[in-house]
Design a protein around this motif. Structure first.
Motif, mmCIF file in Angstrom:
data_model
loop_
_atom_site.group_PDB
_atom_site.id
_atom_site.type_symbol
_atom_site.label_atom_id
_atom_site.label_comp_id
_atom_site.label_asym_id
_atom_site.label_seq_id
_atom_site.Cartn_x
_atom_site.Cartn_y
_atom_site.Cartn_z
ATOM 1 N N PRO A 1 -15.052 -5.255 -43.202
ATOM 2 C CA PRO A 1 -13.844 -4.410 -43.152
ATOM 3 C C PRO A 1 -12.657 -5.111 -43.793
ATOM 4 N N THR A 2 -11.768 -4.329 -44.376
ATOM 5 C CA THR A 2 -10.582 -4.855 -45.051
ATOM 6 C C THR A 2 -9.282 -4.456 -44.373
ATOM 7 N N THR A 3 -9.339 -3.584 -43.368
ATOM 8 C CA THR A 3 -8.140 -3.148 -42.668
ATOM 9 C C THR A 3 -8.369 -3.246 -41.164
ATOM 10 N N CYS A 4 -7.260 -3.319 -40.434
ATOM 11 C CA CYS A 4 -7.347 -3.367 -38.972
ATOM 12 C C CYS A 4 -6.091 -2.729 -38.390
ATOM 13 N N VAL A 5 -6.296 -1.888 -37.393
ATOM 14 C CA VAL A 5 -5.195 -1.286 -36.644
ATOM 15 C C VAL A 5 -5.236 -1.841 -35.225
ATOM 16 N N VAL A 6 -4.157 -2.465 -34.808
ATOM 17 C CA VAL A 6 -4.032 -2.964 -33.438
ATOM 18 C C VAL A 6 -3.306 -1.892 -32.631
ATOM 19 N N ASN A 7 -4.014 -1.277 -31.695
ATOM 20 C CA ASN A 7 -3.454 -0.212 -30.861
ATOM 21 C C ASN A 7 -3.142 -0.771 -29.483
ATOM 22 N N VAL A 8 -1.902 -0.611 -29.048
ATOM 23 C CA VAL A 8 -1.476 -1.096 -27.735
ATOM 24 C C VAL A 8 -1.174 0.120 -26.871
ATOM 25 N N TYR A 9 -2.067 0.400 -25.919
ATOM 26 C CA TYR A 9 -1.928 1.558 -25.033
ATOM 27 C C TYR A 9 -1.321 1.106 -23.711
ATOM 28 N N SER A 10 -0.224 1.720 -23.330
ATOM 29 C CA SER A 10 0.339 1.482 -22.006
ATOM 30 C C SER A 10 -0.373 2.363 -20.979
ATOM 31 N N LYS A 11 -0.114 2.078 -19.731
ATOM 32 C CA LYS A 11 -0.720 2.884 -18.682
ATOM 33 C C LYS A 11 -0.245 4.337 -18.793
ATOM 34 N N GLY A 12 -1.183 5.265 -18.792
ATOM 35 C CA GLY A 12 -0.868 6.675 -18.909
ATOM 36 C C GLY A 12 -0.972 7.231 -20.315
ATOM 37 N N CYS A 13 -1.149 6.375 -21.318
ATOM 38 C CA CYS A 13 -1.280 6.862 -22.697
ATOM 39 C C CYS A 13 -2.649 7.494 -22.914
ATOM 40 N N TRP A 14 -2.757 8.353 -23.926
ATOM 41 C CA TRP A 14 -4.013 9.037 -24.237
ATOM 42 C C TRP A 14 -3.984 9.471 -25.686
ATOM 43 N N LEU A 15 -5.155 9.834 -26.207
ATOM 44 C CA LEU A 15 -5.282 10.340 -27.579
ATOM 45 C C LEU A 15 -6.123 11.614 -27.552
ATOM 46 N N PRO A 16 -5.739 12.625 -28.318
ATOM 47 C CA PRO A 16 -6.512 13.871 -28.354
ATOM 48 C C PRO A 16 -7.787 13.713 -29.174
ATOM 49 N N PRO A 17 -8.712 14.668 -29.096
ATOM 50 C CA PRO A 17 -9.949 14.586 -29.883
ATOM 51 C C PRO A 17 -9.646 14.587 -31.377
ATOM 52 N N HIS A 18 -10.361 13.765 -32.118
ATOM 53 C CA HIS A 18 -10.166 13.672 -33.564
ATOM 54 C C HIS A 18 -11.373 13.004 -34.196
ATOM 55 N N VAL A 19 -11.476 13.165 -35.515
ATOM 56 C CA VAL A 19 -12.465 12.488 -36.338
ATOM 57 C C VAL A 19 -11.709 11.623 -37.327
ATOM 58 N N ASP A 20 -12.067 10.355 -37.451
ATOM 59 C CA ASP A 20 -11.353 9.453 -38.346
ATOM 60 C C ASP A 20 -11.417 9.943 -39.789
ATOM 61 N N ASN A 21 -10.352 9.669 -40.516
ATOM 62 C CA ASN A 21 -10.218 10.103 -41.904
ATOM 63 C C ASN A 21 -11.453 9.698 -42.722
#
Length: 434
Positions: free
Chosen positions: A162-182
């Motif tokens: 891999p050549t890219t990286c996304v660091v996701n920092v989720y706090s308590k109570g955060c969420w993400l809706p359904p999706h398909v990566d690009n």
């Protein structure tokens, strides 16, 4: 619970039962030792891989292309990752990370906890859209080390890391809706989880919904009384996703332990949506992806164009500085020429220009102190000798007009003017003057 028998061909049922038994024994042993703490193993419908060096620590899940790798992060690397994330967050919140490396949740999403803080390396994405022109940092050394660990565990191939990286920092109570990566990202891609163990949900597109809790609560209240149940609404009517409550329609729920890596490829990456229900604790994930060859070439073209524009900007600034110096030089020469008398036309051009420059310099130097005598003009015949006489001796004479009354000495004749100054100017001693 066991997976449906259709997940395996009939001639592999015996092998499947054997592998499930081996996997259950391994999980029970790991739980007893305290290495992992999984609330439910019902999502494990496959068996450990038998064709990889780390087969005992990876499991194929029900959806084709979905595999979970356990213990991919060592304790030392885990500690350094946590420290690095805190440093990146502090720098990003204070505006010290270049470009769009750090991005906070948009206000429209932050109001309902539908997002997270993101630190992106290699390429910038916004709402699952790639923006090639945005400036971000390349992969730092600690993430390169984590990438190499994933390659060593056969999460990625050695020829296509891999050549890219996304660091996701989720706090308590955060969420993400359904999706398909690009689809501009090559498959497979993977995400490493630290911080806390959380779930991820999978379902075919459009099938994942949240149970209508308002209808359920209203029905419970009307059952206690005698009115119609919530105006005729039924229990469990699917409602748009909001990220909280009980969900219906998910086909698979996978718990991601700390230090695990979930790899998505094939149907799991393209034919199923994945979503994150609300977080019970803070969680950090590292999503490693690789741009497809087409987008990778487009990214290189954008980077080359940005480099060309940067060089053009530097060249323009350098040309502006040179032009500014030339204009200043021409103004000085013009000022010296305008101050020269008409007799200066008889002098040689080179010497006249030098004399004019010297005169302009003298005027600029003494403009705020004393006025220069009109006799201090550029030379007419013998430029060098006249320049010395006018620019040195006559200047001393002009300055001496101020010194003449301020420098006195006590002698037998009373207060007399400064002897050294008068002697320097070629005059007689002060005692001889009246």
């Amino acid at each position: 619970s066991s997976a449906p028998s259709c997940a395996f061909p009939s001639h592999q049922l015996a092998l499947r039962r054997h592998c499930e038994s081996v996997w259950a024994d391994w999980v029970q042993d790991k739980r007893r030792r305290g290495d992992i703490a999984l609330s439910s193993m019902s999502y494990l419908s496959g068996a450990p891989s038998v064709d990889a060096p780390h087969a005992s620590k990876s499991v194929a899940l029900e959806i084709p292309g979905l595999r979970l790798f356990l213990d991919v992060v060592s304790s030392d690397l885990l500690r350094r990752l946590e420290d690095s994330v805190e440093r990146w967050l502090t720098a990003g919140r204070n505006g010290r990370l270049p470009g769009r490396t750090y991005s906070a949740p948009p206000a429209i999403f932050a109001g309902r906890n539908q997002s997270r803080e993101m630190i992106q390396f290699g390429v910038f994405t916004h709402s699952n859209r790639i923006e090639l022109a945005a400036d971000v940092l390349p992969l730092p050394p600690v993430l390169c080390e984590l990438r190499d660990a994933l390659v060593a565990r056969d999460v990625f191939g050695e020829l296509e890391p891999p050549t890219t990286c996304v660091v996701n920092v989720y706090s308590k109570g955060c969420w993400l809706p359904p999706h398909v990566d690009n689809p501009a990202f090559s498959r497979p891609f993977a995400t490493v989880s630290i911080g806390s163990a959380q779930r991820i949900l999978f379902a075919p597109p459009g099938c994942m919904r949240e149970r209508d809790r308002q209808s359920v609560d209203a029905l419970d209240e009307t059952v206690a009384g005698d009115g119609p149940p919530n105006g005729g609404k039924k229990i469990g009517v699917p409602a748009p996703w909001t990220g909280t409550g009980d969900f219906v329609g998910e086909r698979l729920a996978v718990e991601l332990p700390v230090g695990s890596c979930l790899r998505l490829a094939g149907e799991a990456a393209d034919s199923f949506e994945h979503a994150l229900p609300f977080m019970t604790e803070r969680r950090v994930s590292f999503t490693f992806r690789r741009l497809s060859p087409e987008y990778d070439e487009r990214l290189r073209e954008v980077q080359r164009e940005k480099q060309r524009l940067r060089q053009d900007k530097i060249a323009r600034k350098r040309a502006q500085k040179i032009e500014k110096r030339e204009r200043s030089k021409r103004r000085r020469i013009a000022a010296g020429s305008s101050a020269s008398p008409g007799t200066a036309q008889d002098a040689a051009p080179e010497k006249s220009g030098a004399s004019a420059t010297a005169s302009a310099t003298l005027n600029k130097t003494f403009k705020k102190s004393i006025p220069l005598p009109e006799a201090l003009a550029p030379a007419t015949t013998n430029a060098a000798r006249d320049l010395e006489r006018r620019g040195v001796r006559m200047v001393y004479d002009a300055v001496a007009q101020q010194w003449d009354g301020t420098r006195v000495i006590h002698c037998r004749y009373g207060l007399r003017k400064w002897k050294a100054a008068t002697m320097h100017l070629g005059r007689r001693t002060c005692c001889d003057r009246t």
